[in-house]
Design an enzyme around this catalytic site. Structure first.
Site, short mmCIF file in Angstrom:
data_model
loop_
_atom_site.label_atom_id
_atom_site.label_comp_id
_atom_site.label_asym_id
_atom_site.label_seq_id
_atom_site.Cartn_x
_atom_site.Cartn_y
_atom_site.Cartn_z
N LYS A 79 -3.11 -12.56 -3.35
CA LYS A 79 -4.42 -13.10 -3.74
C LYS A 79 -4.24 -14.32 -4.65
O LYS A 79 -3.14 -14.60 -5.14
CB LYS A 79 -5.23 -11.99 -4.42
CG LYS A 79 -5.56 -10.80 -3.48
CD LYS A 79 -6.36 -9.73 -4.22
CE LYS A 79 -6.66 -8.53 -3.32
NZ LYS A 79 -7.43 -7.48 -4.04
N TYR A 133 -13.81 -7.99 3.95
CA TYR A 133 -14.25 -6.99 2.97
C TYR A 133 -15.58 -6.34 3.35
O TYR A 133 -16.29 -5.82 2.48
CB TYR A 133 -14.33 -7.62 1.58
CG TYR A 133 -12.97 -7.78 0.91
CD1 TYR A 133 -12.12 -6.69 0.74
CD2 TYR A 133 -12.56 -9.01 0.41
CE1 TYR A 133 -10.88 -6.83 0.10
CE2 TYR A 133 -11.33 -9.16 -0.23
CZ TYR A 133 -10.50 -8.06 -0.38
OH TYR A 133 -9.28 -8.19 -1.02
N PHE A 191 -19.50 -4.84 -6.93
CA PHE A 191 -18.48 -5.86 -7.18
C PHE A 191 -18.27 -6.80 -6.00
O PHE A 191 -17.41 -7.69 -6.06
CB PHE A 191 -17.15 -5.20 -7.57
CG PHE A 191 -16.59 -4.25 -6.54
CD1 PHE A 191 -15.88 -4.71 -5.43
CD2 PHE A 191 -16.75 -2.87 -6.69
CE1 PHE A 191 -15.37 -3.86 -4.48
CE2 PHE A 191 -16.23 -1.99 -5.73
CZ PHE A 191 -15.54 -2.49 -4.63
N ARG A 231 1.57 0.30 1.08
CA ARG A 231 0.50 0.76 0.17
C ARG A 231 1.11 1.42 -1.07
O ARG A 231 0.62 1.25 -2.19
CB ARG A 231 -0.44 1.76 0.88
CG ARG A 231 -1.34 1.14 1.92
CD ARG A 231 -2.51 0.40 1.34
NE ARG A 231 -3.50 1.25 0.70
CZ ARG A 231 -4.69 0.82 0.28
NH1 ARG A 231 -5.04 -0.46 0.44
NH2 ARG A 231 -5.55 1.64 -0.29
N THR A 245 -5.50 0.85 -6.66
CA THR A 245 -6.38 -0.31 -6.75
C THR A 245 -6.48 -0.86 -8.18
O THR A 245 -6.45 -2.06 -8.39
CB THR A 245 -7.79 0.07 -6.23
OG1 THR A 245 -7.63 0.67 -4.94
CG2 THR A 245 -8.69 -1.13 -6.13
N ARG A 257 1.09 -3.62 -8.43
CA ARG A 257 -0.11 -3.77 -9.28
C ARG A 257 0.15 -3.31 -10.70
O ARG A 257 -0.34 -3.94 -11.65
CB ARG A 257 -1.28 -3.01 -8.64
CG ARG A 257 -1.87 -3.78 -7.45
CD ARG A 257 -2.81 -2.93 -6.67
NE ARG A 257 -3.58 -3.71 -5.68
CZ ARG A 257 -4.30 -3.15 -4.72
NH1 ARG A 257 -4.36 -1.84 -4.61
NH2 ARG A 257 -4.96 -3.91 -3.87
N ASN A 275 -6.01 -7.82 -9.09
CA ASN A 275 -4.93 -6.88 -8.73
C ASN A 275 -3.93 -7.44 -7.73
O ASN A 275 -3.21 -6.69 -7.07
CB ASN A 275 -5.51 -5.53 -8.30
CG ASN A 275 -6.31 -5.61 -7.01
OD1 ASN A 275 -6.44 -6.68 -6.42
ND2 ASN A 275 -6.85 -4.48 -6.57
N HIS A 309 -3.44 -7.56 -1.49
CA HIS A 309 -4.13 -6.70 -0.54
C HIS A 309 -3.11 -6.19 0.47
O HIS A 309 -2.24 -6.94 0.90
CB HIS A 309 -5.23 -7.47 0.21
CG HIS A 309 -5.73 -6.73 1.41
ND1 HIS A 309 -6.72 -5.77 1.33
CD2 HIS A 309 -5.33 -6.76 2.72
CE1 HIS A 309 -6.93 -5.26 2.54
NE2 HIS A 309 -6.10 -5.84 3.40
N GLU A 320 -7.09 -6.56 10.84
CA GLU A 320 -6.87 -7.60 9.82
C GLU A 320 -5.86 -8.63 10.29
O GLU A 320 -6.02 -9.83 10.03
CB GLU A 320 -6.44 -6.94 8.50
CG GLU A 320 -7.57 -6.12 7.88
CD GLU A 320 -7.15 -5.33 6.65
OE1 GLU A 320 -5.96 -5.37 6.27
OE2 GLU A 320 -8.02 -4.65 6.07
P1 DAT Z 1 -7.57 -1.66 -2.20
O1 DAT Z 1 -7.42 -3.14 -2.40
O2 DAT Z 1 -6.64 -0.87 -3.08
O3 DAT Z 1 -7.51 -1.23 -0.75
P2 DAT Z 1 -10.45 -1.22 -2.05
O4 DAT Z 1 -10.33 -1.42 -0.58
O5 DAT Z 1 -11.14 0.01 -2.53
O6 DAT Z 1 -9.02 -1.26 -2.76
O7 DAT Z 1 -11.21 -2.46 -2.71
C1 DAT Z 1 -10.94 -3.78 -2.26
C2 DAT Z 1 -10.84 -4.68 -3.47
O8 DAT Z 1 -12.10 -4.70 -4.15
C3 DAT Z 1 -9.83 -4.23 -4.54
O9 DAT Z 1 -8.52 -4.66 -4.25
C4 DAT Z 1 -10.39 -4.86 -5.77
C5 DAT Z 1 -11.88 -4.78 -5.56
N1 DAT Z 1 -12.44 -3.59 -6.20
C6 DAT Z 1 -12.35 -2.32 -5.76
N2 DAT Z 1 -12.95 -1.45 -6.58
C7 DAT Z 1 -13.46 -2.22 -7.61
C8 DAT Z 1 -14.19 -1.95 -8.78
N3 DAT Z 1 -14.53 -0.69 -9.12
N4 DAT Z 1 -14.51 -3.00 -9.58
C9 DAT Z 1 -14.17 -4.26 -9.26
N5 DAT Z 1 -13.47 -4.59 -8.16
C10 DAT Z 1 -13.13 -3.59 -7.35
MG MG Z 2 -8.83 -1.56 0.86
#
Ligand code: DAT
Ligand code: MG
Length: 151
Positions: free
Chosen positions: A11, A51, A59, A87, A93, A104, A114, A117, A128
């Site tokens: 990112k 996303y 968020f 992963r 996350t 992370r 973080n 991805h 993807e």
């Molecule tokens: P991951 O990236 O671990 O697969 P995710 O798919 O649940 O996590 O979420 C995608 C992204 O969205 C994550 O990398 C960061 C952001 N995100 C997730 N949960 C969040 C939260 N509670 N507050 C802010 N950003 C968040």
């Molecule tokens: Mg995800």
């Protein structure tokens, strides 16, 4: 065990902080094979598609503006159980909850910064990869060290 391909995005925070090499090195040293790579700005429309599952989350808007805020590096990475292996290497996350030794945890402080991805299933990996790479951008090559990584 099956060889899988997965999608990794470094990112904008990882790029800006000069962590591309350090993070990529972990995957190479692990024995995973890079099969596609490029640096791009993610267009808004593509960010929305990527996303999509989070579009109702509070968020979402900050997630979209973050991922489009600077260049990212995108990789196709292949290996046995690559989706789960990566992963695990990426970690939870929220960097504060991620295990020490995970990317992370080791490089991050906040969920909104973080660093990386990684696809969460074989199905989403395929989607993807197709979203970010054309078929001819996936390079099929033989890992020279294959027999020293797998028996
Ligand atoms: P991951 O990236 O671990 O697969 P995710 O798919 O649940 O996590 O979420 C995608 C992204 O969205 C994550 O990398 C960061 C952001 N995100 C997730 N949960 C969040 C939260 N509670 N507050 C802010 N950003 C968040
Ligand atoms: Mg995800």
């Amino acid at each position: 065990m099956e060889s899988e391909k997965t999608l990794v995005i470094l990112k904008p925070d990882a790029v800006q902080r000069g962590l591309i090499g350090k993070i990529l090195n972990r995957f190479e040293e692990k024995g995973l094979k890079i099969v596609a790579m490029k640096m791009i700005f993610v267009e808004k429309e593509k960010a929305h598609r990527h996303y999509e599952a989070h579009k109702k989350k509070l968020f979402f808007n900050s997630l979209i503006s973050f991922i489009t805020s600077g260049p990212v590096c995108i990789f196709g990475i292949e290996g046995e159980d690559a989706v789960d292996v990566i992963r695990t290497m990426v970690g939870e996350t929220d960097p504060k909850k991620a295990q020490p030794g995970s990317i992370r945890h080791d490089f991050g402080m906040q969920v909104g910064r973080n660093l990386i991805h990684a696809s969460d299933s074989v199905e989403s990996a395929e989607k993807e990869i197709n979203l970010f790479f054309r078929p001819e951008e996936i390079v099929e090559w033989k890992h020279n060290q294959y027999c020293w990584i797998y028996e």
